[in-house]
Design an enzyme around this catalytic site. Structure first.
Site, mmCIF file in Angstrom:
data_model
loop_
_atom_site.group_PDB
_atom_site.id
_atom_site.type_symbol
_atom_site.label_atom_id
_atom_site.label_comp_id
_atom_site.label_asym_id
_atom_site.label_seq_id
_atom_site.Cartn_x
_atom_site.Cartn_y
_atom_site.Cartn_z
ATOM 1 N N TYR A 1 -38.583 -51.995 -17.908
ATOM 2 C CA TYR A 1 -38.417 -50.682 -17.586
ATOM 3 C C TYR A 1 -38.045 -50.021 -18.870
ATOM 4 C CZ TYR A 1 -36.145 -46.757 -15.365
ATOM 5 O OH TYR A 1 -35.770 -45.381 -14.971
ATOM 6 N N ARG B 1 -18.498 -32.033 -2.892
ATOM 7 C CA ARG B 1 -17.928 -31.391 -1.479
ATOM 8 C C ARG B 1 -16.783 -30.519 -2.035
ATOM 9 N NH1 ARG B 1 -14.485 -32.653 2.182
ATOM 10 N NH2 ARG B 1 -15.083 -32.012 4.446
ATOM 11 N N SER C 1 -16.621 -32.135 7.827
ATOM 12 C CA SER C 1 -16.409 -33.656 7.848
ATOM 13 C C SER C 1 -16.703 -33.965 9.329
ATOM 14 C CB SER C 1 -15.016 -33.956 7.486
ATOM 15 O OG SER C 1 -14.011 -33.067 7.954
ATOM 16 N N LEU C 2 -16.724 -35.243 9.636
ATOM 17 C CA LEU C 2 -17.010 -36.168 10.715
ATOM 18 C C LEU C 2 -15.441 -36.380 11.580
ATOM 19 C CD1 LEU C 2 -19.934 -38.146 10.046
ATOM 20 C CD2 LEU C 2 -19.942 -36.088 11.346
ATOM 21 N N CYS D 1 1.708 -83.504 -7.421
ATOM 22 C CA CYS D 1 2.232 -85.001 -8.113
ATOM 23 C C CYS D 1 2.901 -85.123 -8.927
ATOM 24 C CB CYS D 1 0.902 -85.834 -8.149
ATOM 25 S SG CYS D 1 0.305 -85.169 -9.532
ATOM 26 N N LYS E 1 -22.718 -45.218 7.630
ATOM 27 C CA LYS E 1 -21.967 -44.136 7.164
ATOM 28 C C LYS E 1 -21.495 -44.655 5.594
ATOM 29 C CE LYS E 1 -17.433 -41.622 7.593
ATOM 30 N NZ LYS E 1 -17.142 -41.783 6.200
ATOM 31 N N ASP F 1 -35.391 -55.207 -15.889
ATOM 32 C CA ASP F 1 -34.828 -54.249 -16.785
ATOM 33 C C ASP F 1 -35.455 -54.141 -18.044
ATOM 34 O OD1 ASP F 1 -32.978 -53.907 -14.738
ATOM 35 O OD2 ASP F 1 -31.335 -54.571 -15.794
#
Ligand code: IVH
Length: 676
Positions: free
Chosen positions: A39, A140, A85-86, A416, A119, A36
């Site tokens: 980067y 969506r 949608s599925l 105990c 999925k 990181d």
């Protein structure tokens, strides 16, 4: 505007390439190559160049991913082709029925080829590219109209701002899923926790919360990623029109992140194989999936099959059993662990989570109960992922009944009755009775016998309960005194299983020093530390006599571990148990792992000169010594390495004239970490 020198322009191009490559490796290949910090360094260098030479800036530079001024609301956008949608399949029978309907619809004979994919458990988005440039991105929504979240999507490092290649399509609508990788989710929650902010229940919620931000700078600060899984509208001759799988390959060629987990399989058997394969690997994937998706691969056949009530007939989502469910907290018990730690455990109304019935879930510690605000009587969400212990994710506050009761940690050990103690800076409350507490005794025995410790097969919790409850075994040494007659008298223990157990106990006598140290169950000493200790000291007696200072000479052993180990062996009771076990025949190859000789820098002599950029001289010295090396004050022919920092003294010249190997700090660190 200042003119951009050629070398600067070239540097900017290189930086952009390197940054985009790192993004691709991190998010698509799951093989990060840049730390990181590195980067960030490249990123800042590029930002710096672009601000010094504004002519350098391009709309698709990675530096444009930092977010823009906040919006007051998201604009609505209509999707050029709806985002449908599925249908779900929840069992294998439903998958068989799906395949049958597909074959009937196609009136062909033989097996159908399916493109299969994970999925992804995130949020669907649609990305529009115009002449290769990222133009717009939307959620969506209801499938027909979504929200314009372009500014937020631009901040996703995985999203190409410009498509690769010379012949990009005029218009391309890409469909995909925005997600947060599991590791980024955990890091985010750690950060939220540290800031005292609300933690997210799961990566999906974190992704949703991060994408739907009016201030895209917030989105930029959260690491989101994306996987493309299909196309909407497009123009251009280059886009494949024959197979879904070819379209995905094409998207990948354009530089879009497409999951490497996609395949093409044949018929129901192919689907079944893929499902089980992904189910098995689910926990080890870097992102969350909630099932797999099957799509008829040939696009002509997809058209033939068409749609029914907003869902395609040519595709189905085969869902995994859910890993999260809701249930009620019937009570909160307190369990006593091996080191006396008291763990609150929620007793739950039985619920099936991911195909396994869950009746309790850990609450970790008292603070965690407070933080999650779990009351007895609450409705909670429980999660079970892979083999991990089920845990309470959160409370459904709206369902709290009037009679719900808060939890309090008991002041006495529930097993105990001894005093419970909680150190000032500690999250964990502990029973103070040590091995006199039967619960701790049982856990200690189970740990001792566990596979990675002494590996005594067949010594499970039911048996340990009986051995301790009947007073037959008080500590691990007692195991080596058991005989067949005593064992055969126990419940559910026939003559044959008694003999098997005795054989397993006998077999465990031959072990290694590392396993034995681990098996003792010393606080803060895990398997790796046990191995380090065994390797360093070589013999148990040396370890037994080591004081905290000597212990800290072992690499990776700090003051906390050293104190635990020293405390453990100072205790006469523990020394006695160790002695008894050796008398009873527990043994390991003598000096096999004998330390110093096997330490990576054993026999090497170092000389330090000048100031190192990061390591103080003492630190460098300590690091060399804990790995078996020696640090000398002057250079001679016997010196193996001279470590040179800024403004070195005459030792540097001596090293050069004697031809001794020179190291800078980085070289030293590589050597220390065994890279060289
Ligand atoms: S294809 C016609 N492929 O699941 C619908 N969807 O109900 C085409 N999803 O909202 C969707 N992974 O966000 C497709 N590999 C995948 C997917 C996937 C996740 C989501 C998608 C959609 C929902 C389908």
């Amino acid at each position: 505007m200042p003119q951009v020198p050629k070398s600067v322009a070239a540097r900017a191009v290189r930086l952009r390439k390197e940054i985009e490559r790192a993004n691709f490796r991190y998010y698509v290949l799951d093989a990060p190559t840049l730390p990181d910090a590195e980067y960030d360094r490249l990123f800042r260098e590029l930002q710096d160049l672009e601000s010094r030479y504004p002519a350098l800036a391009t709309p698709d530079s990675p530096t444009s991913r930092v977010g823009a001024a906040p919006l007051t609301e998201f604009a609505q956008v209509a999707h050029a082709t709806p985002m449908l949608s599925l249908k779900n399949a929840l069992s294998e029978a439903e998958v068989v029925a799906f395949d049958r309907r597909v074959r009937e619809g196609l009136e062909g004979d033989g097996e159908v080829e399916y493109a299969v994919e994970p999925k992804f458990d995130g949020l669907a988005v649609s990305l529009t590219y115009e002449r290769g440039a990222f133009a717009m991105g939307a959620t969506r929504g209801d499938g027909y109209t979504g929200e314009d979240v372009s500014a937020n999507l631009r901040t996703l490092r995985a999203l190409p701002l410009r498509l690769r290649g010379d012949e990009v399509p005029g218009l391309l609508e890409v469909r995909g899923e925005v997600m947060m990788l599991k590791r980024d989710f955990e890091a985010l929650n750690r950060e939220q926790h540290a800031k005292g902010d609300r933690e997210f229940a799961n990566p999906r919620n974190a992704a949703a919360g991060s994408l739907r931000q009016l201030d895209s700078r917030v989105t930029a600060s959260r690491r989101l990623t994306l996987f493309a899984y299909g196309l909407g509208r497009f123009t251009g001759a280059g886009v494949p029109r024959d197979r879904h799988s070819r379209q995905l390959d094409y998207l990948e060629e354009l530089g879009l992140p497409v999951s490497r987990e996609r395949r093409v399989v044949r018929g129901v058997n192919g689907l079944r194989g893929y499902y089980h394969d992904m189910e098995r690997r689910r926990a080890s994937l870097p992102f969350q999936i909630d099932g797999v998706v099957y799509k008829v691969d040939a696009l002509r056949r997809q058209d033939q099959l068409g749609y029914v009530s907003r869902a395609p007939r040519f595709a189905v989502a085969h869902k995994f059993p859910p890993e999260e469910e809701m249930t009620q907290v019937l009570g909160i018990d307190v369990q006593v662990g091996r080191t006396g730690a008291l763990t609150p455990v929620a007793r739950l109304a039985p619920v099936s989570v991911g195909g396994v019935t869950v009746t309790n879930a850990t609450l970790h510690n008292e603070d965690e109960v407070r933080r999650k605000d779990v009351h007895i009587g609450d409705t909670v969400i429980v999660r079970r992922a892979g083999d991990v212990i089920p845990e309470v994710v959160g409370v459904v506050r709206e369902r709290r009944p009037k009679h719900a009761r808060a939890f309090h940690m008991p002041a006495q050990c529930p097993v105990c009755g001894s005093r419970v103690e909680r150190g000032e800076d500690e999250a964990i409350a502990r029973c103070t009775a040590g091995l006199y507490c039967p619960a701790q005794r049982k856990q200690a025995l189970l740990h001792f016998a566990s596979r990675r410790a002494m590996d005594i097969e067949g010594l499970g919790d039911k048996l340990v309960d009986q051995l301790v409850d009947h007073g037959l075994v008080e500590n691990p040494a007692g195991l080596y005194r058991l005989d067949a007659k005593t064992l055969a008298g126990l419940e559910r223990m026939g003559g044959k299983s008694a003999l098997n157990l005795l054989e397993a106990i006998a077999k465990s006598r031959d072990t290694t020093l590392a396993r034995f140290i681990f098996a003792l169950g010393i606080r803060n000493v895990g398997e790796a530390t046990a191995r380090d200790l065994a390797r360093y000291f070589g013999e148990l007696d040396a370890l037994l006599e080591a004081d905290e200072q000597a212990l800290q000479q072992v690499s990776e052993v700090g003051p906390v571990v050293a104190a635990s180990v020293a405390r453990f062996f100072r205790e006469p009771h523990n020394r006695d148990i160790v002695k008894q076990m050796r008398k009873l025949g527990v043994r390991w190859p003598a000096g096999e792992t004998r330390g110093a000789a096997r330490l990576p820098l054993a026999g090497k002599t170092f000389v330090l000169t000048g100031t190192l950029p990061h390591l103080a001289r003492d630190e460098a010295k300590e690091k060399i010594e804990t790995r078996g090396g020696k640090v000398a004050g002057s250079v001679s022919r016997k010196t193996d390495y001279v470590v040179v920092g800024a403004d070195p003294g005459s030792k540097y010249d001596q090293a050069r004239s004697l031809g001794v190997a020179l190291l800078d700090e980085e070289g030293l660190i590589n050597l220390l970490s065994g890279k060289d």
